[in-house]
Motif scaffolding. Structure first.
Motif, PDB file in Angstrom:
ATOM      1  N   ARG A  74      15.238 -31.807 -43.812  1.00  0.00           N
ATOM      2  CA  ARG A  74      15.409 -30.915 -42.754  1.00  0.00           C
ATOM      3  C   ARG A  74      15.330 -31.453 -41.228  1.00  0.00           C
ATOM      4  N   VAL A  75      14.402 -32.243 -41.009  1.00  0.00           N
ATOM      5  CA  VAL A  75      14.132 -32.931 -39.709  1.00  0.00           C
ATOM      6  C   VAL A  75      15.323 -33.683 -39.258  1.00  0.00           C
ATOM      7  N   PHE A  76      15.640 -34.419 -40.399  1.00  0.00           N
ATOM      8  CA  PHE A  76      16.804 -35.432 -40.294  1.00  0.00           C
ATOM      9  C   PHE A  76      17.998 -34.756 -40.031  1.00  0.00           C
ATOM     10  N   GLN A  77      18.342 -33.575 -40.529  1.00  0.00           N
ATOM     11  CA  GLN A  77      19.513 -32.773 -40.269  1.00  0.00           C
ATOM     12  C   GLN A  77      19.497 -31.946 -39.149  1.00  0.00           C
ATOM     13  N   LEU A  78      18.268 -31.777 -38.538  1.00  0.00           N
ATOM     14  CA  LEU A  78      18.194 -30.775 -37.311  1.00  0.00           C
ATOM     15  C   LEU A  78      18.310 -31.571 -35.925  1.00  0.00           C
ATOM     16  N   ALA A  79      17.843 -32.887 -36.174  1.00  0.00           N
ATOM     17  CA  ALA A  79      17.829 -33.848 -35.169  1.00  0.00           C
ATOM     18  C   ALA A  79      19.142 -33.868 -34.286  1.00  0.00           C
ATOM     19  N   PRO A  80      20.479 -34.112 -34.605  1.00  0.00           N
ATOM     20  CA  PRO A  80      21.348 -33.990 -33.635  1.00  0.00           C
ATOM     21  C   PRO A  80      21.468 -32.570 -32.970  1.00  0.00           C
ATOM     22  N   ALA A  81      21.486 -31.681 -33.539  1.00  0.00           N
ATOM     23  CA  ALA A  81      21.552 -30.288 -32.742  1.00  0.00           C
ATOM     24  C   ALA A  81      20.453 -30.182 -31.586  1.00  0.00           C
ATOM     25  N   VAL A  82      19.241 -30.623 -32.061  1.00  0.00           N
ATOM     26  CA  VAL A  82      18.378 -30.763 -30.988  1.00  0.00           C
ATOM     27  C   VAL A  82      18.632 -31.744 -29.864  1.00  0.00           C
ATOM     28  N   ALA A  83      19.307 -32.694 -29.952  1.00  0.00           N
ATOM     29  CA  ALA A  83      19.611 -33.781 -29.021  1.00  0.00           C
ATOM     30  C   ALA A  83      20.794 -33.067 -28.050  1.00  0.00           C
ATOM     31  N   LEU A  84      21.770 -32.256 -29.051  1.00  0.00           N
ATOM     32  CA  LEU A  84      23.058 -31.830 -28.086  1.00  0.00           C
ATOM     33  C   LEU A  84      22.607 -30.458 -27.393  1.00  0.00           C
ATOM     34  N   ILE A  85      21.974 -29.353 -27.996  1.00  0.00           N
ATOM     35  CA  ILE A  85      21.974 -28.034 -27.541  1.00  0.00           C
ATOM     36  C   ILE A  85      21.166 -28.028 -26.001  1.00  0.00           C
ATOM     37  N   PRO A  86      20.226 -28.658 -25.658  1.00  0.00           N
ATOM     38  CA  PRO A  86      19.749 -28.710 -24.298  1.00  0.00           C
ATOM     39  C   PRO A  86      20.773 -28.725 -23.001  1.00  0.00           C
ATOM     40  N   TYR A  87      21.651 -29.630 -23.626  1.00  0.00           N
ATOM     41  CA  TYR A  87      22.687 -29.727 -22.475  1.00  0.00           C
ATOM     42  C   TYR A  87      23.530 -28.512 -22.155  1.00  0.00           C
ATOM     43  N   LEU A  88      23.740 -27.836 -23.455  1.00  0.00           N
ATOM     44  CA  LEU A  88      24.534 -26.661 -23.350  1.00  0.00           C
ATOM     45  C   LEU A  88      23.754 -25.690 -22.456  1.00  0.00           C
ATOM     46  N   VAL A  89      22.413 -25.377 -22.773  1.00  0.00           N
ATOM     47  CA  VAL A  89      21.647 -24.534 -22.227  1.00  0.00           C
ATOM     48  C   VAL A  89      21.468 -24.828 -20.683  1.00  0.00           C
ATOM     49  N   VAL A  90      21.244 -26.101 -20.385  1.00  0.00           N
ATOM     50  CA  VAL A  90      21.530 -26.529 -18.822  1.00  0.00           C
ATOM     51  C   VAL A  90      22.477 -26.190 -18.188  1.00  0.00           C
ATOM     52  N   LEU A  91      23.627 -26.158 -18.854  1.00  0.00           N
ATOM     53  CA  LEU A  91      24.955 -26.006 -18.058  1.00  0.00           C
ATOM     54  C   LEU A  91      25.005 -24.327 -17.535  1.00  0.00           C
ATOM     55  N   VAL A  92      24.296 -23.455 -18.213  1.00  0.00           N
ATOM     56  CA  VAL A  92      24.249 -22.094 -17.724  1.00  0.00           C
ATOM     57  C   VAL A  92      23.687 -21.819 -16.433  1.00  0.00           C
ATOM     58  N   ALA A  93      22.739 -22.967 -15.817  1.00  0.00           N
ATOM     59  CA  ALA A  93      22.130 -22.645 -14.739  1.00  0.00           C
ATOM     60  C   ALA A  93      22.571 -23.664 -13.428  1.00  0.00           C
ATOM     61  N   ILE A  94      23.624 -24.562 -13.699  1.00  0.00           N
ATOM     62  CA  ILE A  94      23.999 -25.376 -12.624  1.00  0.00           C
ATOM     63  C   ILE A  94      25.547 -24.819 -12.048  1.00  0.00           C
ATOM     64  N   PRO A  95      25.415 -24.477 -10.805  1.00  0.00           N
ATOM     65  CA  PRO A  95      26.554 -23.830 -10.380  1.00  0.00           C
ATOM     66  C   PRO A  95      27.868 -24.885 -10.032  1.00  0.00           C
ATOM     67  N   ILE A  96      28.911 -24.238 -10.371  1.00  0.00           N
ATOM     68  CA  ILE A  96      30.207 -24.983 -10.650  1.00  0.00           C
ATOM     69  C   ILE A  96      30.785 -24.785  -8.940  1.00  0.00           C
ATOM     70  N   GLY A  97      30.663 -23.418  -8.409  1.00  0.00           N
ATOM     71  CA  GLY A  97      31.165 -23.185  -7.261  1.00  0.00           C
ATOM     72  C   GLY A  97      30.512 -22.143  -6.354  1.00  0.00           C
ATOM     73  N   PRO A  98      31.128 -21.529  -5.392  1.00  0.00           N
ATOM     74  CA  PRO A  98      29.881 -20.568  -4.475  1.00  0.00           C
ATOM     75  C   PRO A  98      30.209 -19.389  -5.404  1.00  0.00           C
ATOM     76  N   GLY A  99      29.176 -18.501  -4.860  1.00  0.00           N
ATOM     77  CA  GLY A  99      29.213 -17.056  -5.503  1.00  0.00           C
ATOM     78  C   GLY A  99      28.733 -16.914  -6.768  1.00  0.00           C
ATOM     79  N   THR A 100      29.635 -16.262  -7.524  1.00  0.00           N
ATOM     80  CA  THR A 100      29.640 -16.032  -9.077  1.00  0.00           C
ATOM     81  C   THR A 100      29.652 -17.199  -9.916  1.00  0.00           C
TER      82      THR A 100
END
Length: 322
Positions: A74-100
């Motif tokens: 279970r841990v072996f199979q979950l590890a790749p997702a745990v490594a990848l998902i945080p970077y997807l979550v982080v992109l939500v808060a980083i602005p690409i441009g002004p305004g919205t």
């Protein structure tokens, strides 16, 4: 925010997350082919080896998914997702441009991004522990030790920018940024970028995956799609580090001149251009510098980067008061 706006923003973030890391991966193939005379990546495809990334994807997809008999499945199979998902979550808060042009503008966006980026190393630690392989375990422990050493200077360097801007909001920092910041934040820029490379375990800070010592570290037992997810997490980390460096130290969507591209609708152009330049710098460092020893890696963090980060905070405080 309406449901439609939320869906559009999510689609933009997902598209950015899925496309730009692959572009960086293709850029690395081509840059290393030219800089180190690697002929392989130049022949997969009729024009300049354009199909190398496709060939890699097909190769990983058709490989057998092997789980060691003694592994914690279970841990072996979950590890790749745990490594990848945080970077997807982080992109939500980083602005690409002004305004919205940001998924969600958080008041404490800087600390949120740094905290979530630190979660990604758990994927390596989980992979190393669950693999039932002493070399994998050693690689996972090295990853954890490296995170502990380089998280502190990275946070201290970012705190200096927040102090200068007077806010922890990433959008607020980009709005407050001025070109005259760059000379007196260069030391912080150096500390932040080098610390980010070490957290991503990119050369010359790739001791946790030192193939000459521990085969491939925490990822030794991984094959197929799961191994590809670890590689995708690495490229996504490069994109996130380059984006965050762009917002904090290079003005985000602010360009040095306009040429019709400085309007609100084209701020993403400057953000993307700066991000790709920094990503190329990451690749160039991989090609140009040899791997540090483990003791050299730790010494750099504790005796060089942390004092520099503290000096940057002191300089920022003095200039803010003056």
């Amino acid at each position: 925010m309406t449901v439609t706006d939320a869906v559009v923003r999510l689609a933009i973030i997902l598209g950015f997350f899925l496309v730009v890391p692959l572009v960086v991966g293709q850029m690395e193939h081509k840059a290393m082919a030219h800089m180190q005379s690697r002929v392989g990546p130049m022949y997969a495809g009729a024009f300049h080896g354009w199909a190398q990334l496709v060939a890699d994807g097909v190769k990983f997809a058709q490989k057998e998914d092997v789980v060691p008999a003694a592994a914690d499945r279970r841990v072996f199979q979950l590890a790749p997702a745990v490594a990848l998902i945080p970077y997807l979550v982080v992109l939500v808060a980083i602005p690409i441009g002004p305004g919205t042009q940001v998924g969600r503008d958080l008041d404490a966006g800087l600390f949120f991004v740094l905290a979530v980026m630190g979660v990604g190393v758990l994927g390596s630690l989980m992979a190393g522990w669950a693999s039932a392989n002493k070399y994998s375990l050693l690689g996972g422990i090295r990853s954890a030790a490296q995170l502990m050493a380089y998280e502190l200077p990275m946070i201290l360097a970012a705190s200096s920018v927040a102090m200068a801007a007077g806010t922890l909001s990433l959008t607020g920092i980009a709005v407050a940024w001025h070109w005259y910041w760059l000379p007196w934040q260069l030391m912080g820029l150096f500390v932040f970028f080098v610390s980010g490379l070490a957290e991503l375990q990119r050369p010359p800070f790739d001791m946790p995956v030192a193939d000459s010592e521990i085969i491939f570290g925490a990822y030794t037992e991984y094959t197929g799609i799961r191994f590809a997810l670890f590689l995708l997490a690495e490229y996504a980390g490069i994109v996130v580090l380059s984006l965050l460096t762009t917002v904090l130290y290079l003005g985000g969507w602010k360009g040095p001149f306009y040429l019709g591209l400085g309007a609100a609708g084209f701020g993403w152009f400057w953000t993307l251009a700066k991000t790709l330049v920094l990503a190329f710098l990451v690749i160039w460092l991989r090609v140009s510098y040899p791997r540090l020893r483990e003791d050299q890696l730790q010494k750099l963090a504790w005796t060089t980067l942390i004092p520099l980060a503290l000096a940057q905070i002191a300089l920022t405080g003095i200039l803010k008061v003056v």
